[in-house]
Scaffold this motif. Sequence first.
Motif, PDB file in Angstrom:
ATOM      1  N   ALA A 241      -4.348 -22.817 -24.727  1.00 38.42           N
ATOM      2  CA  ALA A 241      -4.452 -21.818 -23.661  1.00 38.42           C
ATOM      3  C   ALA A 241      -4.552 -22.500 -22.302  1.00 38.42           C
ATOM      4  CB  ALA A 241      -5.684 -20.940 -23.899  1.00 38.42           C
ATOM      5  N   GLY A 242      -3.853 -21.939 -21.328  1.00 32.49           N
ATOM      6  CA  GLY A 242      -3.858 -22.486 -19.973  1.00 32.49           C
ATOM      7  C   GLY A 242      -2.780 -23.509 -19.716  1.00 32.49           C
ATOM      8  N   ARG A 243      -1.956 -23.787 -20.724  1.00 32.79           N
ATOM      9  CA  ARG A 243      -0.926 -24.821 -20.568  1.00 32.79           C
ATOM     10  C   ARG A 243       0.182 -24.389 -19.621  1.00 32.79           C
ATOM     11  NH1 ARG A 243       3.826 -26.228 -23.219  1.00 32.79           N
ATOM     12  NH2 ARG A 243       3.651 -24.553 -24.772  1.00 32.79           N
ATOM     13  N   LYS A 244       0.481 -23.077 -19.527  1.00 30.23           N
ATOM     14  CA  LYS A 244       1.581 -22.588 -18.711  1.00 30.23           C
ATOM     15  C   LYS A 244       1.124 -21.431 -17.823  1.00 30.23           C
ATOM     16  CE  LYS A 244       5.025 -25.189 -20.095  1.00 30.23           C
ATOM     17  NZ  LYS A 244       5.837 -26.007 -19.174  1.00 30.23           N
ATOM     18  N   PRO A 245       1.722 -21.273 -16.619  1.00 31.11           N
ATOM     19  CA  PRO A 245       1.303 -20.189 -15.710  1.00 31.11           C
ATOM     20  C   PRO A 245       2.282 -19.020 -15.640  1.00 31.11           C
ATOM     21  CG  PRO A 245       2.462 -21.853 -14.459  1.00 31.11           C
ATOM     22  CD  PRO A 245       2.508 -22.303 -15.914  1.00 31.11           C
ATOM     23  N   ASP A 246       3.447 -19.142 -16.232  1.00 31.67           N
ATOM     24  CA  ASP A 246       4.511 -18.184 -15.954  1.00 31.67           C
ATOM     25  C   ASP A 246       4.506 -16.963 -16.881  1.00 31.67           C
ATOM     26  OD1 ASP A 246       5.193 -20.236 -17.851  1.00 31.67           O
ATOM     27  OD2 ASP A 246       7.288 -19.644 -17.753  1.00 31.67           O
ATOM     28  N   PRO A 247       5.108 -15.881 -16.382  1.00 38.10           N
ATOM     29  CA  PRO A 247       5.675 -15.669 -15.044  1.00 38.10           C
ATOM     30  C   PRO A 247       4.600 -15.246 -14.043  1.00 38.10           C
ATOM     31  CG  PRO A 247       6.127 -13.756 -16.399  1.00 38.10           C
ATOM     32  CD  PRO A 247       5.387 -14.734 -17.270  1.00 38.10           C
ATOM     33  N   THR A 248       4.411 -16.055 -13.009  1.00 36.86           N
ATOM     34  CA  THR A 248       3.375 -15.814 -12.015  1.00 36.86           C
ATOM     35  C   THR A 248       3.580 -14.467 -11.325  1.00 36.86           C
ATOM     36  OG1 THR A 248       3.144 -18.185 -11.628  1.00 36.86           O
ATOM     37  CG2 THR A 248       2.327 -16.715  -9.905  1.00 36.86           C
ATOM     38  N   GLY A 249       2.483 -13.771 -11.098  1.00 35.85           N
ATOM     39  CA  GLY A 249       2.533 -12.538 -10.309  1.00 35.85           C
ATOM     40  C   GLY A 249       2.877 -11.290 -11.080  1.00 35.85           C
ATOM     41  N   ILE A 250       3.103 -11.383 -12.378  1.00 37.97           N
ATOM     42  CA  ILE A 250       3.434 -10.203 -13.177  1.00 37.97           C
ATOM     43  C   ILE A 250       2.248  -9.864 -14.074  1.00 37.97           C
ATOM     44  CG2 ILE A 250       4.912  -9.315 -15.016  1.00 37.97           C
ATOM     45  CD1 ILE A 250       7.235 -10.752 -13.787  1.00 37.97           C
TER      46      ILE A 250
ATOM     47  N   ASP B 192      10.406 -19.205  -7.769  1.00 35.72           N
ATOM     48  CA  ASP B 192       9.924 -20.568  -7.541  1.00 35.72           C
ATOM     49  C   ASP B 192       8.480 -20.760  -7.981  1.00 35.72           C
ATOM     50  OD1 ASP B 192       8.639 -19.127  -5.590  1.00 35.72           O
ATOM     51  OD2 ASP B 192       9.075 -20.527  -3.955  1.00 35.72           O
ATOM     52  N   GLY B 193       7.862 -19.708  -8.503  1.00 35.23           N
ATOM     53  CA  GLY B 193       6.490 -19.818  -8.967  1.00 35.23           C
ATOM     54  C   GLY B 193       5.479 -19.222  -8.019  1.00 35.23           C
ATOM     55  N   ASP B 194       5.959 -18.641  -6.893  1.00 34.73           N
ATOM     56  CA  ASP B 194       5.014 -18.032  -5.957  1.00 34.73           C
ATOM     57  C   ASP B 194       4.704 -16.585  -6.313  1.00 34.73           C
ATOM     58  OD1 ASP B 194       7.312 -16.695  -5.212  1.00 34.73           O
ATOM     59  OD2 ASP B 194       7.286 -17.339  -3.118  1.00 34.73           O
ATOM     60  N   GLY B 195       5.399 -16.047  -7.323  1.00 37.31           N
ATOM     61  CA  GLY B 195       5.125 -14.685  -7.758  1.00 37.31           C
ATOM     62  C   GLY B 195       5.677 -13.609  -6.866  1.00 37.31           C
ATOM     63  N   VAL B 196       6.572 -13.972  -5.949  1.00 36.60           N
ATOM     64  CA  VAL B 196       7.214 -12.983  -5.079  1.00 36.60           C
ATOM     65  C   VAL B 196       8.560 -12.634  -5.694  1.00 36.60           C
ATOM     66  CG1 VAL B 196       8.079 -12.477  -2.773  1.00 36.60           C
ATOM     67  CG2 VAL B 196       6.025 -13.880  -3.057  1.00 36.60           C
ATOM     68  N   TRP B 197       8.626 -11.463  -6.314  1.00 38.26           N
ATOM     69  CA  TRP B 197       9.825 -11.038  -7.036  1.00 38.26           C
ATOM     70  C   TRP B 197      10.607 -10.025  -6.232  1.00 38.26           C
ATOM     71  CZ3 TRP B 197      10.698 -13.430 -11.663  1.00 38.26           C
ATOM     72  CH2 TRP B 197       9.624 -14.118 -12.238  1.00 38.26           C
TER      73      TRP B 197
ATOM     74  N   HIS C 232       9.244 -17.787 -15.696  1.00 37.24           N
ATOM     75  CA  HIS C 232       9.931 -17.981 -14.428  1.00 37.24           C
ATOM     76  C   HIS C 232      10.490 -19.407 -14.402  1.00 37.24           C
ATOM     77  CE1 HIS C 232       5.805 -19.338 -12.692  1.00 37.24           C
ATOM     78  NE2 HIS C 232       6.579 -20.417 -12.668  1.00 37.24           N
ATOM     79  N   THR C 233      11.539 -19.602 -13.601  1.00 40.27           N
ATOM     80  CA  THR C 233      12.253 -20.879 -13.638  1.00 40.27           C
ATOM     81  C   THR C 233      11.533 -22.006 -12.905  1.00 40.27           C
ATOM     82  OG1 THR C 233      13.487 -20.328 -11.629  1.00 40.27           O
ATOM     83  CG2 THR C 233      14.498 -19.714 -13.752  1.00 40.27           C
ATOM     84  N   ALA C 234      10.682 -21.645 -11.912  1.00 40.03           N
ATOM     85  CA  ALA C 234      10.105 -22.644 -11.001  1.00 40.03           C
ATOM     86  C   ALA C 234      11.205 -23.398 -10.278  1.00 40.03           C
ATOM     87  CB  ALA C 234       9.178 -23.609 -11.738  1.00 40.03           C
ATOM     88  N   GLY C 235      12.289 -22.684  -9.958  1.00 43.10           N
ATOM     89  CA  GLY C 235      13.436 -23.282  -9.277  1.00 43.10           C
ATOM     90  C   GLY C 235      13.368 -23.104  -7.775  1.00 43.10           C
ATOM     91  N   PRO C 236      14.528 -23.193  -7.093  1.00 44.62           N
ATOM     92  CA  PRO C 236      14.565 -23.087  -5.630  1.00 44.62           C
ATOM     93  C   PRO C 236      14.092 -21.731  -5.114  1.00 44.62           C
ATOM     94  CG  PRO C 236      16.567 -24.103  -6.466  1.00 44.62           C
ATOM     95  CD  PRO C 236      15.831 -23.581  -7.661  1.00 44.62           C
ATOM     96  N   LYS C 237      13.665 -21.695  -3.855  1.00 44.31           N
ATOM     97  CA  LYS C 237      13.163 -20.471  -3.243  1.00 44.31           C
ATOM     98  C   LYS C 237      14.266 -19.464  -2.943  1.00 44.31           C
ATOM     99  CE  LYS C 237       8.799 -21.596  -0.961  1.00 44.31           C
ATOM    100  NZ  LYS C 237       8.096 -20.432  -1.542  1.00 44.31           N
ATOM    101  N   THR C 238      15.493 -19.900  -2.816  1.00 47.57           N
ATOM    102  CA  THR C 238      16.582 -19.004  -2.442  1.00 47.57           C
ATOM    103  C   THR C 238      17.729 -19.141  -3.433  1.00 47.57           C
ATOM    104  OG1 THR C 238      17.571 -20.669  -0.985  1.00 47.57           O
ATOM    105  CG2 THR C 238      15.996 -19.132   0.004  1.00 47.57           C
TER     106      THR C 238
END
Length: 287
Positions: free
Chosen positions: A155-164, A114-119, A43-49
């Motif tokens: 391991a654990g260095r990155k969280p993405d893509p969150t929520g998948i 944005d990293g909140d996992g809401v796709w 995931h990009t970890a970019g803007p929410k919109t």
Amino acid sequence: MAIYVPWLADAARLTGYPVVELAGWRERGHGGMTSVEGVVCHHTAGPKTGEYPSLAVVRDGRAGLAGPLANFGLGRSGTVYVNAAGTAWHAGASAWAGMTDLNSRFLGIEAEDDGDGVWTAAQLDAYPRLCAALCHYMRRDASRVCAHRECATPAGRKPDPTGIDMGAFRARVGQLLANPLQLIPRGAPLEDNMPTAREIADAILDTPITRQGDLLPPGPKTTTTLRNEIAYMTNESYRVANVAGQVAELARLVHAGGVDPAVVQAAVTAALGGGLDITGTAVPKKT
């Protein structure tokens, strides 16, 4: 041998979602790839919109890290952005399927979130379709699709893509790959809660319509449904006398309502088991 992958846009188009080919993508990369072995999901970890506000960063890079940062972008609408045919700096220190340093071996997809996992629903549908299309082109199975959080080292260095859930995600990719040319394009059956052909037929057949009453002589306008019209048309006592006229009337009603006769024919066949052909009936043009 350095590889600039020429089929990225063709694979993206297989998904059925819009594809944007960014200028220069065929020559963009930190040199060519050494092989094409799999896909890393980010995931990009970019803007929410916004549809794909991270485009410039994914294409051109950021302070301390030159672009391209992924081979593809995935917008919130499901649109696929083809960014780089060569090596992209997306995986960093990484390992998957017995390989290390995946930048030059695995294609990277940066999906806008944005990293909140809401796709968006479009992303959740398009993401596995794109991965399946890429695996189809590279002749690899779903095990070659991984999350950045799964392949990044340590391991654990990155969280993405969150929520998948990547287990379910790979299962979906595998399902699509079982018959790729039929299943990957958008519009194919999805989850169990998708409507069945019979349910679609029922919805079409129960659509209210207005007809002019009996053909001879013209009667008053009445409200009915396509289902009732078909039942009326296929009544044994009426069929022998006036089936041609009734078929013509149904075709006229379908045309006046702006419905493709072939769609109604499919609904008729699904609901009644065939025996009635409206697709070849001459239909007057709208006036």
